[in-house]
Design an enzyme around this catalytic site. Structure first.
Site, PDB file in Angstrom:
ATOM      1  N   ARG A 304       0.965  -0.758   0.143  1.00 44.40           N
ATOM      2  CA  ARG A 304       0.008  -0.651  -0.556  1.00 44.40           C
ATOM      3  C   ARG A 304       0.802   1.380  -0.225  1.00 44.40           C
ATOM      4  O   ARG A 304       0.641   2.118  -0.438  1.00 44.40           O
ATOM      5  CB  ARG A 304      -1.505  -0.017   1.352  1.00 44.40           C
ATOM      6  CG  ARG A 304      -1.926   0.948   0.889  1.00 44.40           C
ATOM      7  CD  ARG A 304      -2.986   1.220   2.590  1.00 44.40           C
ATOM      8  NE  ARG A 304      -4.958   0.425   1.594  1.00 44.40           N
ATOM      9  CZ  ARG A 304      -5.510   0.489   0.908  1.00 44.40           C
ATOM     10  NH1 ARG A 304      -5.141   1.652   0.241  1.00 44.40           N
ATOM     11  NH2 ARG A 304      -6.585  -0.566   1.073  1.00 44.40           N
ATOM     12  N   GLU A 706     -10.604   5.903   6.495  1.00 41.20           N
ATOM     13  CA  GLU A 706      -8.785   5.898   7.178  1.00 41.20           C
ATOM     14  C   GLU A 706      -8.382   7.396   6.313  1.00 41.20           C
ATOM     15  O   GLU A 706      -7.362   7.816   6.939  1.00 41.20           O
ATOM     16  CB  GLU A 706      -7.878   5.010   6.631  1.00 41.20           C
ATOM     17  CG  GLU A 706      -7.852   3.543   7.066  1.00 41.20           C
ATOM     18  CD  GLU A 706      -7.286   2.560   6.590  1.00 41.20           C
ATOM     19  OE1 GLU A 706      -8.076   2.570   5.583  1.00 41.20           O
ATOM     20  OE2 GLU A 706      -6.744   2.258   6.892  1.00 41.20           O
TER      21      GLU A 706
HETATM   22  N1  MTE Z   1     -12.674   4.325  13.959  1.00 40.34           N
HETATM   23  C1  MTE Z   1     -12.421   4.380  15.493  1.00 40.34           C
HETATM   24  N2  MTE Z   1     -13.610   5.161  16.740  1.00 40.34           N
HETATM   25  N3  MTE Z   1     -11.864   3.046  16.541  1.00 40.34           N
HETATM   26  C2  MTE Z   1     -11.131   2.841  15.398  1.00 40.34           C
HETATM   27  O1  MTE Z   1     -10.677   1.615  15.607  1.00 40.34           O
HETATM   28  N4  MTE Z   1     -10.243   2.457  13.324  1.00 40.34           N
HETATM   29  C3  MTE Z   1     -10.072   2.872  12.195  1.00 40.34           C
HETATM   30  C4  MTE Z   1     -11.196   3.367  11.242  1.00 40.34           C
HETATM   31  N5  MTE Z   1     -11.563   4.330  12.009  1.00 40.34           N
HETATM   32  C5  MTE Z   1     -11.113   2.338  13.831  1.00 40.34           C
HETATM   33  C6  MTE Z   1     -11.930   4.349  14.126  1.00 40.34           C
HETATM   34  C7  MTE Z   1      -9.689   1.828  11.163  1.00 40.34           C
HETATM   35  S1  MTE Z   1      -7.740   1.715  11.176  1.00 40.34           S
HETATM   36  C8  MTE Z   1     -10.724   1.474   9.960  1.00 40.34           C
HETATM   37  S2  MTE Z   1      -9.645   0.509   8.743  1.00 40.34           S
HETATM   38  C9  MTE Z   1     -11.454   1.460   9.536  1.00 40.34           C
HETATM   39  O2  MTE Z   1     -12.036   2.296  10.672  1.00 40.34           O
HETATM   40  C10 MTE Z   1     -12.274   0.542   9.820  1.00 40.34           C
HETATM   41  O3  MTE Z   1     -13.357   0.633   9.583  1.00 40.34           O
HETATM   42  P1  MTE Z   1     -14.597   0.817   8.639  1.00 40.34           P
HETATM   43  O4  MTE Z   1     -14.185   0.031   7.399  1.00 40.34           O
HETATM   44  O5  MTE Z   1     -15.633   0.433   8.973  1.00 40.34           O
HETATM   45  O6  MTE Z   1     -14.596   1.732   7.996  1.00 40.34           O
HETATM   46  N1  LUZ Z   2      -5.150  -4.572   5.389  1.00 42.20           N
HETATM   47  C1  LUZ Z   2      -5.148  -5.052   4.229  1.00 42.20           C
HETATM   48  C2  LUZ Z   2      -5.675  -3.230   5.169  1.00 42.20           C
HETATM   49  O1  LUZ Z   2      -5.061  -6.768   5.519  1.00 42.20           O
HETATM   50  N2  LUZ Z   2      -5.092  -4.475   3.087  1.00 42.20           N
HETATM   51  C3  LUZ Z   2      -5.107  -4.075   2.704  1.00 42.20           C
HETATM   52  O2  LUZ Z   2      -5.844  -3.411   1.646  1.00 42.20           O
HETATM   53  C4  LUZ Z   2      -5.711  -2.785   3.794  1.00 42.20           C
HETATM   54  N3  LUZ Z   2      -5.965  -1.499   3.484  1.00 42.20           N
HETATM   55  C5  LUZ Z   2      -5.881  -0.901   4.814  1.00 42.20           C
HETATM   56  C6  LUZ Z   2      -6.072  -1.192   5.520  1.00 42.20           C
HETATM   57  N4  LUZ Z   2      -6.096  -2.760   5.961  1.00 42.20           N
HETATM   58 MO1  MOS Z   3      -7.296  -0.519   9.429  1.00 46.64          MO
HETATM   59  S1  MOS Z   3      -5.381  -0.246   9.379  1.00 46.64           S
HETATM   60  O1  MOS Z   3      -7.476  -0.882   7.682  1.00 46.64           O
HETATM   61  O2  MOS Z   3      -7.622  -1.657  10.394  1.00 46.64           O
END
Ligand code: MTE
Ligand code: LUZ
Ligand code: MOS
Length: 748
Positions: A304, A706
């Site tokens: 990534r 993200e």
């Molecule tokens: N928001 C909160 N409150 N707590 C979390 O742990 N994780 C983040 C983001 N926002 C997180 C968060 C990360 S790393 C990701 S990948 C996404 O939430 C995952 O959830 P989604 O796929 O439902 O957006």
């Molecule tokens: N996790 C993963 C991830 O396994 N593949 C991905 O491409 C990715 N991208 C963002 C966050 N977690």
């Molecule tokens: Mo988020 S780093 O894809 O858990």
């Protein structure tokens, strides 16, 4: 609409791992971990621990019935050290005791004889030694060497970026309970229930149908529990298998900080070439990722980094090479952005450097190179770009030039306080880059009282995914949100889940839920047609708890419809599957169309630096952000705010410090500073980008988890600009910009 968890959160009624009532006979695990970062494990002495009060048994690697292996991508990670230790904090032995306290007391009595081996903590040294986790990865577009020859200006440099502690409020943990015929139920604080299930099965030797993983919610994950929840669940499961008793382990904060991996630090080289109009013609980047002692998720994180190496810019000639370097640190792992932020930081550094050398504002270079519709990313996908629109709409609303003038005016009249401004465009690809992971299931039951239960593979970790899934069901059925309950994420109800990650959980699980609900709804419409004498389902809809015909409410309500359907023996349950269409990637040529879509945005960040003390404040972050059509702006704005603050923390005050011995020095909240209420930006302004482009997001509501973290990168360059306003200098690009580093740059 609020997050459906708000009420139980503020009343303290939401259930986390530590709130699960314990079964009688529960034992408590505590790990004895390596005090040395690298060495040959000669022996472990557990005699004193075994004699210690309340100790039931001590487990070593040799006690495992299954395989001593939890590496998900590369099998290079033993659950318990066997012949070698690779990092300080590597689990060696597990004490099982009658209480948490007695377990911790006993673990302190274990000793290990370790013959020291050389310790490497620097990724460039690991690379020079040829110690790579996987072979290097490369992206190429155009012809770099020819292109550099045609450039008017070429600049080279090096950047350093540090890691980041996840600091989820709930630490890692698991609770394993025996079920009949040698089965296991494991409650885990994980983003990846199936990843936990696989790890548990591997170390116990049980088949997957014997092992149930259940997740209510997490007190935050941020990527830290995508893979690294596995070990603790595996430890509890092994404990249960060997003792036939429930086993719980919830890590203390310092154990968690010491034993788990963090965001990957990177050391990178760049070379950037521009023409006389400031068009970037060529870009070369080499990334050295500090992977830690085993692979964990480092390979896809590395990938990534490459996917985002050109951020929101179109550059016709790019060569980017990435090395995943094995060091003697805890294995680094997923963290919001998943290597993307690291890739973007380097191109932003290259642009900042070029701007400095040329004496132009960085924003000039940024603006002129934004990716446009039809441009190609270095990995072959063609952009459907909103980079330029987000910049223009942000400019129209916030007036970027005026903000710069405001800072310049302030600086002209202020000796010891200086303001700095930086722009930061963001472009983030949505989808797991590994195509097969982009699938999800949803199981929907409508009960005879009309209430709806939904289960999916998504894990609620504060990001509001359950709220969005409930909204999907409520919308398709035309019932109030209170009629829908989203249940725990459980591998018996939903199998083969992808982790809740890549910002894609609401898209994947939301769309699976949508199709499950639509299948039930279509059956219900067939039941309704004769009851309302409609003739055909044409024009029959479900809204506000009633059947409507051509938009006019009939007397047939939801509860009556459901009961009638049940009596007519119509199926009121559905299990649906969703797989993102149209995506692919071929690593043999490093080209494809890996992302369902991209999320775009542009932020402007303003800071004030106190040039006597090196302290700084973030005055504002103003962004124009691409939500598509947000289905929940309360949740989505919360994600933007949280992401920005977390990104600023990474770029400024958060400093992960390992010493040369591989010992974590920033091992508690007294030595690791995260943004608090005093250090968050004074203003966060969010302007939704207005576009009506179709996309593959659930209800066109783009993933939001993200991307906003990367707006935080702007804070780094804003601080750098403020320093340059105080003194004509060229600060090294070495993040984070802690107050100490700011002070050094102001005066030396
Ligand atoms: N928001 C909160 N409150 N707590 C979390 O742990 N994780 C983040 C983001 N926002 C997180 C968060 C990360 S790393 C990701 S990948 C996404 O939430 C995952 O959830 P989604 O796929 O439902 O957006
Ligand atoms: N996790 C993963 C991830 O396994 N593949 C991905 O491409 C990715 N991208 C963002 C966050 N977690
Ligand atoms: Mo988020 S780093 O894809 O858990």
């Amino acid at each position: 609409m609020k997050n459906i968890d708000s009420h139980s959160h503020v009343r303290g009624e939401s259930v986390y791992l530590d709130d699960i009532p314990l079964v009688e006979g529960t034992l408590f695990a505590c790990v004895f971990d390596s005090p040395i970062a690298h060495g040959k494990l000669i022996g472990v002495d557990t005699t004193e621990a075994e004699k210690s009060e309340g100790v039931h048994r001590v487990i070593l690697a040799t006690d495992l019935i299954g395989e001593n292996q939890i590496g998900g991508i590369v099998p290079d990670e033993p659950l318990l050290a066997e012949s070698e230790v690779h990092f300080q904090g590597m689990p060696i032995a597990v004490v099982l005791a009658e209480s948490e306290e007695l377990g911790r007391k006993a673990a302190k009595k274990i000793t290990a004889e370790i013959e020291p081996l050389p310790i490497v903590t620097d990724p460039r040294i690991a690379a020079a030694n040829g110690d790579l986790i996987v072979p290097p990865k490369k992206f190429m577009l155009g012809d770099l060497n020819t292109a550099f020859g045609t450039c008017e200006y070429v600049f080279e440099g090096r950047t350093e970026q540090n890691g980041q502690e996840h600091l989820y409020i709930e630490t890692q943990g698991a609770y394993s309970v025996p079920t009949e015929n040698s089965g296991l139920r494991v409650y885990s604080s994980t983003q990846g229930p199936t990843a936990v299930q696989r790890a548990v099965c591997r170390v116990t030797g049980l088949p997957m149908h014997q092992v149930e993983i259940d997740v209510q919610r997490l007190g935050g994950g941020f990527g830290g529990k995508e893979d690294q929840a596995n070990a603790w669940a595996a430890i509890c499961a092994v404990g249960t298998q060997l003792t036939k008793r429930p086993v719980k382990y919830a890590l203390h904060r310092m154990e968690d900080m010491r034993m788990t991996g963090k965001r990957h630090p990177y050391s990178s080289d760049y070379k950037i070439g521009l023409d006389k109009d400031l068009k970037i013609l060529a870009y070369e980047a080499t990334f050295y990722q500090n992977a830690g002692a085993s692979a964990d998720l480092s390979p896809p994180v590395l990938e990534r980094t490459l996917f985002h190496c050109s951020n929101s810019y179109f550059i016709p000639n790019v060569t980017a090479t990435a090395y995943s370097c094995r060091t003697n640190l805890p294995p680094n792992t997923a963290f919001r952005g998943f290597g993307g932020p690291q890739g973007m930081f380097v191109i932003e550094s290259a642009i900042a450097k070029a701007a400095e050398e040329l004496g132009v504002p960085a924003s000039e270079i940024q603006r002129r190179n934004l990716i446009d519709n039809g441009d190609e990313f270095p990995y072959g996908q063609i952009a459907e770009s909103d980079a330029i629109t987000s910049w223009e709409q942000g400019d129209a609303k916030f007036d970027f030039a005026a903000l710069q003038i405001e800072a310049d005016d302030f600086n002209a009249g202020s000796k010891y306080f200086k303001k700095g401004v930086a722009m930061i465009p963001v472009c983030f690809g949505i989808s797991f880059t590994k195509t097969p992971m982009n699938q999800a299931h949803s199981l929907v039951h409508v009960y005879t009282d009309g209430s709806v239960a939904v289960s999916t593979g998504a894990v609620e970790m504060g990001q509001g995914v359950n709220t969005k899934i409930a909204q999907v069901a409520a919308k398709v059925f035309g019932v109030p949100i209170e009629a829908v309950k989203v249940h725990t994420t459980n591998t018996l109800r939903i199998a083969n889940t992808s982790p809740t990650a890549a910002s894609a959980a609401a898209d994947l699980n939301g769309r699976a839920t949508q199709s499950a609900c639509e299948a039930i709804r279509n059956r219900l419409l067939d039941v309704a047609v004769p009851l309302i004498e409609a003739g055909t389902p044409e024009g029959v809809t479900l809204t506000d708890g009633y059947v409507h015909l051509h938009g006019v409410r009939t007397s047939l309500d939801w509860a009556t419809l459901i009961m009638t359907a049940h009596l007519e023996r119509v199926n009121l349950s559905e299990h649906a599957h969703y797989a993102t269409p149209g995506i692919n990637f071929d690593w043999t040529i490093a080209k494809g169309h890996p992302f369902a879509y991209h999320v775009y945005g542009t932020a402007v960040v303003g800071v004030t630096v106190d040039c006597l003390r090196g302290r700084y404040e973030v005055d504002y972050v103003k962004c124009c952000h691409d939500f598509g059509m947000s289905m929940n702006s309360a949740v989505d704005n919360g994600q933007i705010e949280g992401g920005i603050v977390q990104g600023i923390g990474w770029m400024t005050m958060e400093e992960v410090v390992y010493d040369a011995e591989g010992k974590l020095r920033s091992n508690a909240l007294s030595t690791y500073k995260v943004p608090d209420i005093h250090s968050i930006p004074k203003e966060i302004a969010i302007l939704p980008l207005e576009t009506d482009r179709e996309n593959l997001a659930v209800f066109n509501s783009k993933a939001v988890g993200e991307p906003p973290l990367m707006y935080g990168i702007g804070a780094y360059f804003a601080i750098r600009n403020a320093i340059k306003a105080f003194r004509n200098c060229s600060p090294e690009i070495d993040a984070p910009f802690t107050p100490e580093k700011v002070l050094m740059n102001l005066y030396s």
